[in-house]
Design an enzyme around this catalytic site. Sequence first.
Site, PDB file in Angstrom:
ATOM      1  CE  LYS A   9     110.685  46.810  38.897  1.00 13.25           C
ATOM      2  NZ  LYS A   9     110.198  46.931  40.310  1.00 13.25           N
ATOM      3  CE1 TYR A  49     114.908  45.056  42.305  1.00 15.67           C
ATOM      4  CE2 TYR A  49     114.442  43.097  41.008  1.00 15.67           C
ATOM      5  CZ  TYR A  49     114.286  44.456  41.240  1.00 15.67           C
ATOM      6  OH  TYR A  49     113.512  45.209  40.391  1.00 15.67           O
ATOM      7  CG  PHE A  57     109.744  43.320  49.054  1.00 12.88           C
ATOM      8  CD1 PHE A  57     110.718  43.441  48.070  1.00 12.88           C
ATOM      9  CD2 PHE A  57     109.810  44.184  50.156  1.00 12.88           C
ATOM     10  CE1 PHE A  57     111.724  44.386  48.159  1.00 12.88           C
ATOM     11  CE2 PHE A  57     110.821  45.134  50.253  1.00 12.88           C
ATOM     12  CZ  PHE A  57     111.780  45.229  49.249  1.00 12.88           C
ATOM     13  NE  ARG A  85     115.042  56.021  42.444  1.00 14.85           N
ATOM     14  CZ  ARG A  85     114.776  54.874  43.072  1.00 14.85           C
ATOM     15  NH1 ARG A  85     114.918  53.703  42.439  1.00 14.85           N
ATOM     16  NH2 ARG A  85     114.355  54.859  44.310  1.00 14.85           N
ATOM     17  CB  THR A  91     108.919  52.170  45.921  1.00 13.11           C
ATOM     18  OG1 THR A  91     110.255  52.708  45.878  1.00 13.11           O
ATOM     19  CG2 THR A  91     108.958  50.671  45.709  1.00 13.11           C
ATOM     20  NE  ARG A 102     108.167  52.352  40.291  1.00 10.30           N
ATOM     21  CZ  ARG A 102     109.283  52.200  40.979  1.00 10.30           C
ATOM     22  NH1 ARG A 102     109.585  53.052  41.952  1.00 10.30           N
ATOM     23  NH2 ARG A 102     110.110  51.208  40.705  1.00 10.30           N
ATOM     24  CD  GLU A 126     120.823  48.688  39.698  1.00  8.70           C
ATOM     25  OE1 GLU A 126     120.355  49.558  38.932  1.00  8.70           O
ATOM     26  OE2 GLU A 126     120.500  48.601  40.903  1.00  8.70           O
TER      27      GLU A 126
END
Length: 147
Positions: A9, A49, A57, A85, A91, A102, A126
Amino acid sequence: MERTFLMIKPDGVQRGLIGEIISRFERKGLQLSAAKFMVIDQELAESHYEEHKGKGFYEPLLEFIASGPVFAMVWQGDNVIALTRALIGKTDALEALPGTIRSDFAVHTNFNLIHGSDSAANAEREIGLYFSPSELVNYEHTIQRWV
Ligand code: IDP
Ligand code: MG
Protein backbone atom coordinates in the site's frame (compact mmCIF):
# COMPACT_ATOMS: atom_id res chain seq x y z
CA MET A 1 -1.09 -24.54 -7.32
CA GLU A 2 -2.91 -21.44 -6.09
CA ARG A 3 -2.65 -17.71 -6.95
CA THR A 4 -3.09 -14.63 -4.83
CA PHE A 5 -3.13 -10.87 -5.19
CA LEU A 6 -0.76 -8.94 -2.92
CA MET A 7 -0.31 -5.18 -2.89
CA ILE A 8 2.11 -2.98 -0.98
CA LYS A 9 0.00 0.00 0.00
CA PRO A 10 1.05 3.68 -0.26
CA ASP A 11 2.50 3.65 3.29
CA GLY A 12 4.71 0.65 2.50
CA VAL A 13 5.99 2.32 -0.67
CA GLN A 14 6.68 5.63 1.10
CA ARG A 15 8.48 3.90 3.95
CA GLY A 16 10.84 2.15 1.55
CA LEU A 17 9.62 -1.34 2.38
CA ILE A 18 8.97 -2.74 -1.11
CA GLY A 19 12.21 -4.73 -1.17
CA GLU A 20 11.94 -5.87 2.45
CA ILE A 21 8.39 -7.15 1.93
CA ILE A 22 9.01 -8.84 -1.42
CA SER A 23 12.11 -10.57 -0.04
CA ARG A 24 9.95 -12.33 2.56
CA PHE A 25 7.80 -13.92 -0.15
CA GLU A 26 10.87 -14.81 -2.22
CA ARG A 27 12.62 -16.43 0.75
CA LYS A 28 9.47 -18.41 1.54
CA GLY A 29 9.84 -20.06 -1.85
CA LEU A 30 6.79 -18.54 -3.54
CA GLN A 31 6.72 -17.72 -7.24
CA LEU A 32 6.21 -14.20 -8.58
CA SER A 33 3.79 -14.14 -11.48
CA ALA A 34 3.17 -10.41 -12.13
CA ALA A 35 4.02 -6.99 -10.71
CA LYS A 36 3.00 -3.40 -11.41
CA PHE A 37 3.92 -0.04 -9.83
CA MET A 38 0.91 2.23 -10.21
CA VAL A 39 -1.47 4.76 -8.69
CA ILE A 40 -5.01 3.52 -8.05
CA ASP A 41 -7.88 5.69 -9.22
CA GLN A 42 -11.09 6.16 -7.24
CA GLU A 43 -13.06 3.69 -9.36
CA LEU A 44 -10.53 0.88 -8.86
CA ALA A 45 -10.33 1.67 -5.14
CA GLU A 46 -14.11 1.31 -4.85
CA SER A 47 -14.12 -2.01 -6.73
CA HIS A 48 -11.25 -3.39 -4.69
CA TYR A 49 -12.83 -2.60 -1.33
CA GLU A 50 -16.54 -2.97 -2.23
CA GLU A 51 -17.04 -5.56 0.57
CA HIS A 52 -16.30 -2.80 3.12
CA LYS A 53 -18.77 -0.24 1.73
CA GLY A 54 -20.74 1.39 4.54
CA LYS A 55 -18.17 0.67 7.26
CA GLY A 56 -16.70 3.56 9.24
CA PHE A 57 -13.22 3.14 7.78
CA TYR A 58 -14.39 2.77 4.15
CA GLU A 59 -14.14 6.40 2.96
CA PRO A 60 -10.75 7.08 4.62
CA LEU A 61 -9.54 3.74 3.25
CA LEU A 62 -10.46 4.72 -0.34
CA GLU A 63 -8.72 8.06 0.07
CA PHE A 64 -5.62 6.42 1.56
CA ILE A 65 -5.27 3.64 -1.00
CA ALA A 66 -5.41 6.17 -3.86
CA SER A 67 -3.12 8.68 -2.14
CA GLY A 68 0.15 7.51 -3.71
CA PRO A 69 1.76 4.70 -5.66
CA VAL A 70 1.20 1.07 -4.75
CA PHE A 71 3.11 -2.07 -5.77
CA ALA A 72 0.60 -4.65 -7.03
CA MET A 73 1.63 -8.29 -7.45
CA VAL A 74 0.42 -11.77 -8.23
CA TRP A 75 2.18 -14.65 -6.47
CA GLN A 76 1.63 -18.37 -6.84
CA GLY A 77 2.45 -21.55 -5.00
CA ASP A 78 0.80 -24.30 -2.99
CA ASN A 79 -1.46 -22.76 -0.31
CA VAL A 80 -0.19 -19.32 -1.28
CA ILE A 81 -3.30 -17.52 0.04
CA ALA A 82 -3.06 -18.87 3.58
CA LEU A 83 0.75 -18.72 3.60
CA THR A 84 0.90 -15.06 2.58
CA ARG A 85 -1.89 -14.08 5.00
CA ALA A 86 0.19 -15.74 7.74
CA LEU A 87 3.34 -13.85 6.70
CA ILE A 88 1.37 -10.59 6.56
CA GLY A 89 -0.22 -10.96 10.00
CA LYS A 90 -3.53 -9.84 11.46
CA THR A 91 -5.20 -6.63 10.26
CA ASP A 92 -4.68 -4.88 13.61
CA ALA A 93 -0.97 -4.29 14.25
CA LEU A 94 -1.59 -4.93 17.97
CA GLU A 95 -2.82 -8.46 17.21
CA ALA A 96 -0.29 -9.36 14.51
CA LEU A 97 2.18 -11.99 15.72
CA PRO A 98 5.83 -10.99 16.05
CA GLY A 99 7.74 -11.82 12.90
CA THR A 100 4.85 -10.93 10.61
CA ILE A 101 5.08 -7.94 8.28
CA ARG A 102 2.39 -5.99 10.13
CA SER A 103 3.87 -6.74 13.55
CA ASP A 104 7.39 -5.87 12.46
CA PHE A 105 6.58 -2.61 10.66
CA ALA A 106 3.01 -1.35 11.31
CA VAL A 107 1.79 0.74 14.24
CA HIS A 108 -1.80 1.59 13.25
CA THR A 109 -4.45 -0.53 11.51
CA ASN A 110 -5.08 2.11 8.85
CA PHE A 111 -1.36 2.07 7.92
CA ASN A 112 -0.86 -1.69 7.79
CA LEU A 113 1.41 -1.71 4.73
CA ILE A 114 0.08 -4.53 2.59
CA HIS A 115 -3.07 -6.09 1.19
CA GLY A 116 -3.43 -9.84 0.66
CA SER A 117 -6.41 -11.75 -0.77
CA ASP A 118 -8.29 -13.75 1.86
CA SER A 119 -9.91 -16.45 -0.31
CA ALA A 120 -9.56 -18.09 -3.71
CA ALA A 121 -12.65 -16.28 -4.99
CA ASN A 122 -11.36 -12.89 -3.85
CA ALA A 123 -7.89 -13.64 -5.24
CA GLU A 124 -9.27 -14.29 -8.72
CA ARG A 125 -11.52 -11.23 -8.51
CA GLU A 126 -8.69 -8.96 -7.34
CA ILE A 127 -6.16 -10.32 -9.87
CA GLY A 128 -8.71 -9.51 -12.58
CA LEU A 129 -9.12 -5.94 -11.31
CA TYR A 130 -5.39 -5.17 -11.55
CA PHE A 131 -4.00 -7.43 -14.28
CA SER A 132 -5.03 -8.63 -17.71
CA PRO A 133 -4.48 -12.36 -18.38
CA SER A 134 -1.56 -11.57 -20.73
CA GLU A 135 0.30 -9.79 -17.89
CA LEU A 136 0.54 -12.99 -15.84
CA VAL A 137 3.93 -14.49 -16.64
CA ASN A 138 4.14 -18.25 -17.02
CA TYR A 139 7.57 -19.75 -16.44
CA GLU A 140 9.24 -22.67 -14.79
CA HIS A 141 10.34 -21.76 -11.26
CA THR A 142 13.09 -24.29 -10.78
CA ILE A 143 13.18 -24.23 -6.95
CA GLN A 144 9.54 -25.35 -6.68
CA ARG A 145 10.50 -29.03 -6.35
CA TRP A 146 12.71 -28.14 -3.35
CA VAL A 147 10.16 -26.22 -1.29
P1 IDP B 1 -7.19 -7.19 5.75
O1 IDP B 1 -6.39 -6.14 4.99
O2 IDP B 1 -6.37 -7.79 6.86
O3 IDP B 1 -7.81 -8.23 4.87
P2 IDP B 1 -9.86 -6.06 6.04
O4 IDP B 1 -10.76 -6.36 7.19
O5 IDP B 1 -10.18 -6.68 4.72
O6 IDP B 1 -8.37 -6.40 6.50
O7 IDP B 1 -9.81 -4.49 5.90
C1 IDP B 1 -9.26 -3.88 4.74
C2 IDP B 1 -8.38 -2.74 5.15
O8 IDP B 1 -9.18 -1.72 5.74
C3 IDP B 1 -7.34 -3.07 6.24
O9 IDP B 1 -6.17 -3.66 5.74
C4 IDP B 1 -7.08 -1.67 6.80
O10 IDP B 1 -6.22 -0.94 5.92
C5 IDP B 1 -8.46 -1.06 6.77
N1 IDP B 1 -9.16 -1.28 8.04
C6 IDP B 1 -9.82 -2.38 8.44
N2 IDP B 1 -10.34 -2.25 9.67
C7 IDP B 1 -10.00 -1.00 10.05
C8 IDP B 1 -10.24 -0.26 11.24
O11 IDP B 1 -10.87 -0.72 12.20
N3 IDP B 1 -9.72 1.02 11.28
C9 IDP B 1 -9.01 1.55 10.25
N4 IDP B 1 -8.77 0.88 9.11
C10 IDP B 1 -9.25 -0.38 9.00
MG1 MG C 1 -9.32 -8.05 3.43
